[in-house]
Motif scaffolding. Sequence first.
Motif, mmCIF file in Angstrom:
data_model
loop_
_atom_site.group_PDB
_atom_site.id
_atom_site.type_symbol
_atom_site.label_atom_id
_atom_site.label_comp_id
_atom_site.label_asym_id
_atom_site.label_seq_id
_atom_site.Cartn_x
_atom_site.Cartn_y
_atom_site.Cartn_z
ATOM 1 N N MET A 125 9.362 2.868 -3.708
ATOM 2 C CA MET A 125 7.491 3.196 -3.280
ATOM 3 C C MET A 125 7.155 4.129 -4.600
ATOM 4 N N TYR A 144 1.801 3.668 5.962
ATOM 5 C CA TYR A 144 1.435 4.721 5.618
ATOM 6 C C TYR A 144 0.086 5.526 6.090
ATOM 7 N N GLY A 178 6.544 1.760 -7.158
ATOM 8 C CA GLY A 178 5.627 1.184 -6.005
ATOM 9 C C GLY A 178 3.879 1.271 -6.225
ATOM 10 N N PHE A 179 3.749 2.740 -5.934
ATOM 11 C CA PHE A 179 2.654 3.102 -5.486
ATOM 12 C C PHE A 179 2.113 3.074 -6.768
ATOM 13 N N SER A 200 5.696 -9.754 2.141
ATOM 14 C CA SER A 200 5.045 -8.878 1.318
ATOM 15 C C SER A 200 4.072 -9.770 0.902
ATOM 16 N N TYR A 249 0.470 11.071 -1.634
ATOM 17 C CA TYR A 249 -0.525 10.223 -0.708
ATOM 18 C C TYR A 249 -1.895 10.833 -0.533
ATOM 19 N N ALA A 277 7.952 -1.589 -2.907
ATOM 20 C CA ALA A 277 8.548 -0.886 -1.905
ATOM 21 C C ALA A 277 8.839 -2.275 -0.878
ATOM 22 N N SER A 318 0.023 -0.708 4.957
ATOM 23 C CA SER A 318 1.350 -0.877 4.937
ATOM 24 C C SER A 318 1.765 -1.340 3.452
ATOM 25 N N LEU A 319 2.922 -0.754 2.862
ATOM 26 C CA LEU A 319 3.653 -0.874 1.937
ATOM 27 C C LEU A 319 4.037 -1.902 1.160
ATOM 28 N N ILE A 320 3.923 -2.872 1.986
ATOM 29 C CA ILE A 320 4.205 -4.217 1.698
ATOM 30 C C ILE A 320 2.957 -5.169 1.441
ATOM 31 N N GLY A 361 2.806 -0.412 -1.922
ATOM 32 C CA GLY A 361 3.652 -0.812 -2.020
ATOM 33 C C GLY A 361 3.924 -1.212 -3.700
#
Length: 427
Positions: free
Chosen positions: A283, A249, A286-287, A380, A79, A244, A234-236, A240
Amino acid sequence: MKSENLYASFGISDALYAYCSEILNGLQPRFARIDAVAEENQMKVLRAMQQNRVDAACFSGSTGYGYDDVGRDTLERVYAAAFHTEAALVRPQLVCGTHALSVALGANLLPGDELLSPVGKPYDTLEEVIGIRESPCSLKEYGVTYRQVELLPDGGFDWDGIRAAIGARTKLVTIQRSKGYAMRPTLSVARIGELIAFCKRCKPDILCMVDNCYGEFVEPLEPSDVGADMVVGSLIKNPGGGLAPIGGYICGTKPCVDRCAYRLSAPGLGQEVGASLNVKTAMYQGFFMAPVTVAGALKGAVFAARLYESLGFRVLPDGTEPRYDIIQAVELGSAERLVAFCEGIQAAAPVDSYVRPVPAPMPGYDSDVIMAAGAFVQGSSIELSADGPLRPPYSVYFQGGLTWYHAKLGVMLSLQKLLDCGGAVLP
């Protein structure tokens, strides 16, 4: 089966299908530009993963204290590399975007400090974090004061007002990139950079934090490329990639991120603890998928803008403006239209498509909210979703879509529901 027959099986009329096809014929140049940005961001993410030597060992879970979690630590370096920052905190223990923002603010503001928003009121759920609305454990309760400077009527920055608001106690500037529940323009990375540079000229040691939710991978650059001390999300949502299942983050300077880690866990422990359980594969993957997923969501937003503005609705941004986030606002003008729009989005969902969304109280909001989201991950909003507060001007905020084709269907069904209830008429 012909395309029109496929869509008819979801309840799309022949007239609406034909009308939408005309709209889409004019969008191909926009879509090509979106794909070009996605390609650039895909290479950026891939390079960050390769440079940090991601391997199969990174996907193994950890429990308990989470000591020596190689995959967790590597993901944070990925990241940091992708966002071009000194450090990153990427954890499932950051349960949502509001939590990540709260951690970043609480970690870097002390009693007696002042927080400044130079872009008007922040998103509803931050009001209690800050203390605009009274809440236990707010920043206000701990002695942090707050000021805000409204945007000008044309969406520009009030430079004189910002200069006057920055004083000796102003420690941190919070900049919300996206519009939240406000009919105001989303900020481009270039405009954010201009604002950060101005604030730092006014007070060189001031910290600038950007609420990056809904904006990641929409442009080739991120706010961290233009001087932000922290970018938070947010990862959602975007980063993500729809895979994720939880997480947030904070990317930024090492001193800022170190403090965030101490606030998230405990002083002296910081990033050394925090089990990742079994979510790291999702994670990472998804990234990796995020740039393409975001591109599909952007195409859906552009389609919605052009479609609804062609029918006389106020949309923000409009169908020709550059995009700086995945959210499309449509001012519907009545509660009935707002509910109908959301019913259409829900009817397009792969999960809970049979459910009828209804307005209800929501934690962190000061009015009833209607939310449509048949998502694989609860809440999400990189998945196809729409929501809005039940208050004038009854604007709906549409976002997401794991694929362009799903976003397309959702937009069409939202309009079909409006047509069915008399809330819109095709020309």
